[in-house]
Design a protein around this motif. Structure first.
Motif, mmCIF file in Angstrom:
data_model
loop_
_atom_site.group_PDB
_atom_site.id
_atom_site.type_symbol
_atom_site.label_atom_id
_atom_site.label_comp_id
_atom_site.label_asym_id
_atom_site.label_seq_id
_atom_site.Cartn_x
_atom_site.Cartn_y
_atom_site.Cartn_z
ATOM 1 N N HIS A 6 6.445 -14.931 13.608
ATOM 2 C CA HIS A 6 5.871 -13.635 13.946
ATOM 3 C C HIS A 6 5.015 -13.730 15.203
ATOM 4 O O HIS A 6 4.246 -14.673 15.379
ATOM 5 C CB HIS A 6 5.027 -13.109 12.784
ATOM 6 N N HIS A 7 5.149 -12.720 16.070
ATOM 7 C CA HIS A 7 4.372 -12.646 17.307
ATOM 8 C C HIS A 7 3.604 -11.328 17.375
ATOM 9 O O HIS A 7 3.332 -10.822 18.464
ATOM 10 C CB HIS A 7 5.287 -12.796 18.522
ATOM 11 N N GLY A 8 3.253 -10.785 16.230
ATOM 12 C CA GLY A 8 2.494 -9.542 16.175
ATOM 13 C C GLY A 8 2.590 -8.925 14.800
ATOM 14 O O GLY A 8 3.366 -9.363 13.948
ATOM 15 N N ALA A 9 1.757 -7.887 14.564
ATOM 16 C CA ALA A 9 1.686 -7.194 13.270
ATOM 17 C C ALA A 9 1.366 -8.160 12.125
ATOM 18 O O ALA A 9 1.819 -7.975 11.004
ATOM 19 C CB ALA A 9 2.975 -6.439 12.981
ATOM 20 N N VAL A 10 0.587 -9.187 12.437
ATOM 21 C CA VAL A 10 0.152 -10.153 11.429
ATOM 22 C C VAL A 10 -1.295 -9.881 11.017
ATOM 23 O O VAL A 10 -1.641 -9.936 9.842
ATOM 24 C CB VAL A 10 0.297 -11.597 11.953
ATOM 25 N N ASP A 11 -2.140 -9.558 11.995
ATOM 26 C CA ASP A 11 -3.555 -9.314 11.708
ATOM 27 C C ASP A 11 -3.899 -7.826 11.626
ATOM 28 O O ASP A 11 -5.074 -7.464 11.575
ATOM 29 C CB ASP A 11 -4.424 -9.964 12.791
ATOM 30 N N GLY A 12 -2.915 -6.977 11.641
ATOM 31 C CA GLY A 12 -3.158 -5.540 11.580
ATOM 32 C C GLY A 12 -1.847 -4.776 11.593
ATOM 33 O O GLY A 12 -0.806 -5.309 11.197
ATOM 34 N N VAL A 13 -1.893 -3.534 12.090
ATOM 35 C CA VAL A 13 -0.713 -2.670 11.991
ATOM 36 C C VAL A 13 -0.034 -2.439 13.336
ATOM 37 O O VAL A 13 0.846 -1.584 13.446
ATOM 38 C CB VAL A 13 -1.085 -1.304 11.381
ATOM 39 N N ASP A 200 17.917 -11.781 0.649
ATOM 40 C CA ASP A 200 17.335 -13.083 0.313
ATOM 41 C C ASP A 200 15.896 -13.193 0.809
ATOM 42 O O ASP A 200 15.026 -13.701 0.101
ATOM 43 C CB ASP A 200 18.185 -14.213 0.910
ATOM 44 N N ASP A 201 15.671 -12.768 2.035
ATOM 45 C CA ASP A 201 14.335 -12.781 2.629
ATOM 46 C C ASP A 201 14.031 -11.392 3.170
ATOM 47 O O ASP A 201 14.816 -10.839 3.951
ATOM 48 C CB ASP A 201 14.250 -13.795 3.776
ATOM 49 N N LEU A 202 12.885 -10.845 2.781
ATOM 50 C CA LEU A 202 12.483 -9.517 3.214
ATOM 51 C C LEU A 202 11.182 -9.601 3.998
ATOM 52 O O LEU A 202 10.197 -10.169 3.528
ATOM 53 C CB LEU A 202 12.287 -8.595 1.999
ATOM 54 N N VAL A 203 11.173 -9.026 5.202
ATOM 55 C CA VAL A 203 9.950 -8.846 5.981
ATOM 56 C C VAL A 203 9.616 -7.363 5.898
ATOM 57 O O VAL A 203 10.362 -6.526 6.402
ATOM 58 C CB VAL A 203 10.136 -9.286 7.445
ATOM 59 N N ILE A 204 8.513 -7.028 5.226
ATOM 60 C CA ILE A 204 8.235 -5.631 4.914
ATOM 61 C C ILE A 204 6.866 -5.197 5.431
ATOM 62 O O ILE A 204 5.896 -5.949 5.381
ATOM 63 C CB ILE A 204 8.340 -5.385 3.389
ATOM 64 N N GLU A 205 6.803 -3.989 5.957
ATOM 65 C CA GLU A 205 5.534 -3.423 6.410
ATOM 66 C C GLU A 205 4.644 -3.075 5.221
ATOM 67 O O GLU A 205 5.120 -2.938 4.091
ATOM 68 C CB GLU A 205 5.791 -2.171 7.254
ATOM 69 N N SER A 206 3.343 -2.890 5.486
ATOM 70 C CA SER A 206 2.413 -2.613 4.385
ATOM 71 C C SER A 206 1.292 -1.669 4.819
ATOM 72 O O SER A 206 0.179 -1.749 4.316
ATOM 73 C CB SER A 206 1.802 -3.920 3.872
ATOM 74 N N ARG A 440 7.900 -11.323 2.822
ATOM 75 C CA ARG A 440 6.839 -11.553 3.797
ATOM 76 C C ARG A 440 6.191 -10.205 4.124
ATOM 77 O O ARG A 440 6.883 -9.278 4.565
ATOM 78 C CB ARG A 440 7.411 -12.168 5.083
ATOM 79 N N ILE A 441 4.896 -10.105 3.926
ATOM 80 C CA ILE A 441 4.186 -8.839 4.113
ATOM 81 C C ILE A 441 3.483 -8.838 5.471
ATOM 82 O O ILE A 441 2.630 -9.690 5.739
ATOM 83 C CB ILE A 441 3.167 -8.603 2.988
ATOM 84 N N VAL A 442 3.840 -7.875 6.313
ATOM 85 C CA VAL A 442 3.262 -7.756 7.655
ATOM 86 C C VAL A 442 2.799 -6.312 7.870
ATOM 87 O O VAL A 442 2.882 -5.478 6.978
ATOM 88 C CB VAL A 442 4.299 -8.162 8.737
ATOM 89 N N HIS A 443 2.315 -6.044 9.086
ATOM 90 C CA HIS A 443 2.037 -4.665 9.526
ATOM 91 C C HIS A 443 1.127 -3.923 8.559
ATOM 92 O O HIS A 443 1.458 -2.867 8.033
ATOM 93 C CB HIS A 443 3.365 -3.909 9.698
ATOM 94 N N GLY A 444 -0.061 -4.503 8.308
ATOM 95 C CA GLY A 444 -1.022 -3.851 7.428
ATOM 96 C C GLY A 444 -2.391 -4.494 7.555
ATOM 97 O O GLY A 444 -2.514 -5.647 7.979
ATOM 98 N N ASP A 445 -3.427 -3.741 7.208
ATOM 99 C CA ASP A 445 -4.762 -4.328 7.129
ATOM 100 C C ASP A 445 -4.818 -5.291 5.942
ATOM 101 O O ASP A 445 -3.977 -5.237 5.039
ATOM 102 C CB ASP A 445 -5.811 -3.233 6.967
ATOM 103 N N ASP A 446 -5.816 -6.162 5.931
ATOM 104 C CA ASP A 446 -5.899 -7.209 4.903
ATOM 105 C C ASP A 446 -5.883 -6.624 3.492
ATOM 106 O O ASP A 446 -5.204 -7.148 2.595
ATOM 107 C CB ASP A 446 -7.171 -8.045 5.105
#
Length: 468
Positions: A6-13, A200-206, A440-446
């Protein structure tokens, strides 16, 4: 067999950018978005020093796949190309139509007004951009052992989630799904997203991983009641909204409110209020997008197409006024500030971090007759989040470095988000016939990511949940 990074949307939205790397070393990027709000401050400082926001190796990146054309998913594309990326850029047909408009506007607002530089970029983009229909497998950049497919995400027009089949053949391949931004079911205009058959692998926004939205009828009633309450102040109702997606959904819902108030209501006073009310869209970009939305009505949902057949025009109705030129914009701000004439103004940006909405806020936030209605997510570090937080207690906000007192009323209608809520995100997983081994949960506040992880772990015990 493959690796996800990941190169973004890891520490926030914001700043969505994810990499799928095969054992061969060949890689694709899914989105390349700009950071905004608190996340964007370091990027802005780096740009001022001449640093590129592409701070990762792209030598083996063969293709870019775009889920949709919101700036937090596409804003770094010009920098990616400037860093040397010359591979294909894949997008759905509607996204490919809208993307040049989004990036041209972003360059003019945030980078340069030099027409020759912008036109050179747009010519390069046109050469690299490849439109792909929904639901059709394709091989990106002739990469062996990889096929991709766009599926409707229901977030904005043309938005998609991406199915990736890793393997020599579709049958028996590993399936990786990148959600992009998923839309809420029953959103105006767009069909709801349908889950993939297997993953098999899901990268999902939150974005709303810790919240549940109101039902559509309830939120439309709340919008109507909020606006009617605001108009009793005899002032302007400001609705910050993204030029693409949110603006068109609001127009669709406001047209429905006007139709019901003037054709089905027995309250003459209410009918007269809505019939005479000016609805102002102050954004040339939003006007362009709205025209594209109308031209792409084949992608609308059944309800919206039925309204057209009945002779209604959900995105072009009598009370609607579009402000085009800067001169008209300045005159409108001054007129509303001086007269307090009741009106609804919809303008960008959605998080009050730029655009024409800034001038309305500077002029009208200190006026008690004004009301601000937030209908979308306000990221940490944005003026929108500060107005949302401090406005109800009579605080202040800094706009373009200047302190502005908030005497206006401030309201939040979270149900109008174009993002799926917690229940929708869980249903996206639940409705897969074969569910992912890893999420894998990305694109969200903690808080949102933690809440969604907890729910997934309890509901889908066979899935490993990772927060990168």
């Amino acid at each position: 067999m493959y690796k996800i990074s990941h190169h973004g949307a890891v520490d926030g939205v914001t700043g969505s950018c994810h990499r799928l790397t095969l054992d061969s070393g060949d890689a694709i990027l899914i989105d390349c978005g700009m950071f905004q709000g608190a996340e964007g401050e370091a990027i802005s400082e780096g740009l001022a020093r001449g640093e590129s926001p592409i701070d990762f190796d792209i030598s083996r990146v063969r293709a870019l796949v775009v889920t949709h054309c919101h700036i937090d998913h596409v804003g770094r594309i010009p920098y990616l190309m400037a860093a040397g990326f010359s591979g294909p850029i894949y997008a759905t047909e509607a996204t490919a139509q809208l993307l040049p408009l989004v990036l041209e506007d972003a360059l003019k607002v945030g980078v340069t007004r030099d027409e020759s530089l912008i036109n050179n970029f747009l010519r390069l983009l046109d050469k690299q951009l490849i439109a792909v229909p929904f639901k059709e497998w394709f091989v990106p950049a002739s990469i062996p052992a990889l096929q991709l497919k766009f599926q409707r995400a229901g977030h904005i027009l043309g938005s998609a989630y991406v199915e990736c089949a890793v393997g020599e053949k579709l049958r028996g391949s590993k399936r990786v799904v990148f959600s992009g931004d998923l839309g809420a079911p029953y959103s105006p205009l767009l069909p709801a997203p349908k889950s993939p058959y297997r993953c098999d692998d899901l990268v999902i926004e939150s974005t709303y991983g810790d919240k549940c939205h109101e039902g559509r009828r309830t939120r439309r009633q709340r919008l109507q009641k909020t606006i009617e309450r605001c108009l009793k102040n005899r002032g302007t109702v400001l609705i910050p909204a993204f030029s693409i997606g949110r603006t068109q959904e609001l127009l669709y819902e406001i047209e429905e409110i006007i139709h019901r108030a003037t054709h089905k209501s027995t309250n003459d006073e209410q009918a007269a209020l809505w019939e005479s009310l000016d609805i102002i869209v102050d954004s040339p970009l939003a006007a362009e997008f709205t025209a594209h939305y109308r031209s792409l009505k084949r992608l609308w949902d059944a309800e919206a197409r039925q309204r057209l057949r009945s002779g209604r025009h959900p995105l072009s109705f009598e009370q609607l006024t579009t402000i085009e030129s800067h001169r008209e914009h300045v005159q409108t701000v001054e007129y509303l500030a001086n007269t307090g004439k009741p009106a609804i103004v919809i303008a960008a940006s959605g998080m009050c971090a730029g655009g024409r909405m800034m001038n309305y806020l500077k002029a009208l936030l200190p006026d008690k007759r004004t009301d601000v209605v937030f209908v979308g997510y306000q990221a940490q570090g944005t003026p929108g989040r500060d107005i949302q937080k401090y406005g109800p207690r009579g605080g202040y906000v800094y706009l373009d470095g200047e302190k502005t007192d908030i005497r206006a009323g401030v309201y939040t209608l979270s149900g109008y988000s174009a993002h799926a809520d917690q229940k929708d995100l869980l249903n996206f997983i639940k409705r897969m016939r074969y569910r992912p081994k890893t999420v894998r949960i990305v694109h969200g506040d903690d808080e949102a990511k933690a809440a969604l992880r907890s729910k997934i772990q309890r509901q889908f015990t066979d899935s490993q949940v990772v927060i990168p």
